[in-house]
Design an enzyme around this catalytic site. Structure first.
Site, short mmCIF file in Angstrom:
data_model
loop_
_atom_site.label_atom_id
_atom_site.label_comp_id
_atom_site.label_asym_id
_atom_site.label_seq_id
_atom_site.Cartn_x
_atom_site.Cartn_y
_atom_site.Cartn_z
N GLU A 47 -1.97 -7.10 7.43
CA GLU A 47 -0.67 -7.03 8.08
C GLU A 47 -0.65 -7.92 9.32
O GLU A 47 -1.71 -8.33 9.82
CB GLU A 47 -0.37 -5.57 8.46
CG GLU A 47 0.96 -5.30 9.13
CD GLU A 47 2.15 -5.69 8.28
OE1 GLU A 47 2.47 -6.91 8.26
OE2 GLU A 47 2.75 -4.80 7.66
N HIS A 65 0.82 -1.21 0.00
CA HIS A 65 0.00 0.00 0.00
C HIS A 65 0.86 1.26 0.00
O HIS A 65 2.04 1.24 0.36
CB HIS A 65 -0.92 0.01 1.22
CG HIS A 65 -0.18 0.04 2.53
ND1 HIS A 65 0.40 1.17 3.05
CD2 HIS A 65 0.08 -0.95 3.43
CE1 HIS A 65 0.98 0.90 4.20
NE2 HIS A 65 0.82 -0.38 4.45
#
Length: 221
Positions: free
Chosen positions: A90, A17
């Protein structure tokens, strides 16, 4: 008689990202849902532009906002929907989440030392979320990537995830032990290319950031 089956190898563009404010100040995010900052939005737009001419059949993202915003920049110009896969999140850092590195070291000295020493089975302190060991996270992240590949044989898929997920993929493809130090960069809005064939993940190229200016941030180490 020779088989006429098409090649079922899956091409994966694994993308981290864009930048967040917490990336910029080295504050650990984990499962906390932080949006892109202005620089991250710029990076996502550049990423979408550079990938516009590439043959991508499917775009999938972690369910965290920073990844979804980046994935949407890739999918938007193609008129494609983004599939959301929570297994691409994550690593969950438990009580470390939301803290600067200096704050983690001061508040949780023993757990911080084990983390920095790459104890892959070390248990993290409880916070708003329950932390994962690195081994648990590795199994989840690599399993998610391989699951996406198995679901799209012969296709090219863009997967937008997080620095830790990219690290796990690199280790899996290179056969690196989990305990070894990370000596490779994991950059915001980078494109990292893999192929999955016959259940094997292979690295093709790593850390493409030529589409971004100025230089982008490495993952937290």
């Amino acid at each position: 008689m020779q088989s006429n089956d098409k090649n079922t190898a899956t091409t994966i563009l694994l993308i981290r990202h864009g930048e967040t404010a917490w990336n910029a100040e080295r504050r650990l995010q984990g499962h906390l849902d932080i949006a892109l900052n202005a620089e991250g939005a710029r990076q996502a737009a550049l990423l979408g532009a550079v990938l516009a001419s590439e043959p991508i059949d499917h775009v999938v993202s972690s369910d965290l906002l920073r990844a979804r915003q980046t994935a949407e920049a890739i999918a938007h110009s193609r008129g494609m929907a983004v599939e959301v896969d929570p297994a691409l999140r994550e690593r969950c850092y438990g009580g470390f989440e939301g803290l600067l590195y200096s704050e983690i070291a001061a508040r949780f000295p023993l757990e911080f030392a084990a983390w920095q020493a790459r104890d892959v089975d070390a248990v993290l302190p409880l916070g708003a979320n329950r932390g994962e060991t690195f081994r648990q996270f590795y199994d989840r992240a690599v399993g998610a990537i391989m699951g996406q590949a198995a679901g799209h044989p012969g296709k090219t898929i863009a997967i937008v995830a997080h620095g830790g997920v990219l690290e796990c993929a690199y280790r899996a493809a290179q056969g690196l032990p989990l305990e070894t130090p990370r000596d490779f960069k994991v950059l915001n809005a980078s494109v990292n290319r893999f192929v999955v064939e016959e259940g094997v993940l292979r690295l093709v190229s790593w850390g493409e950031v030529e589409h971004l200016r100025p230089a982008v941030l490495d993952d937290l180490t």
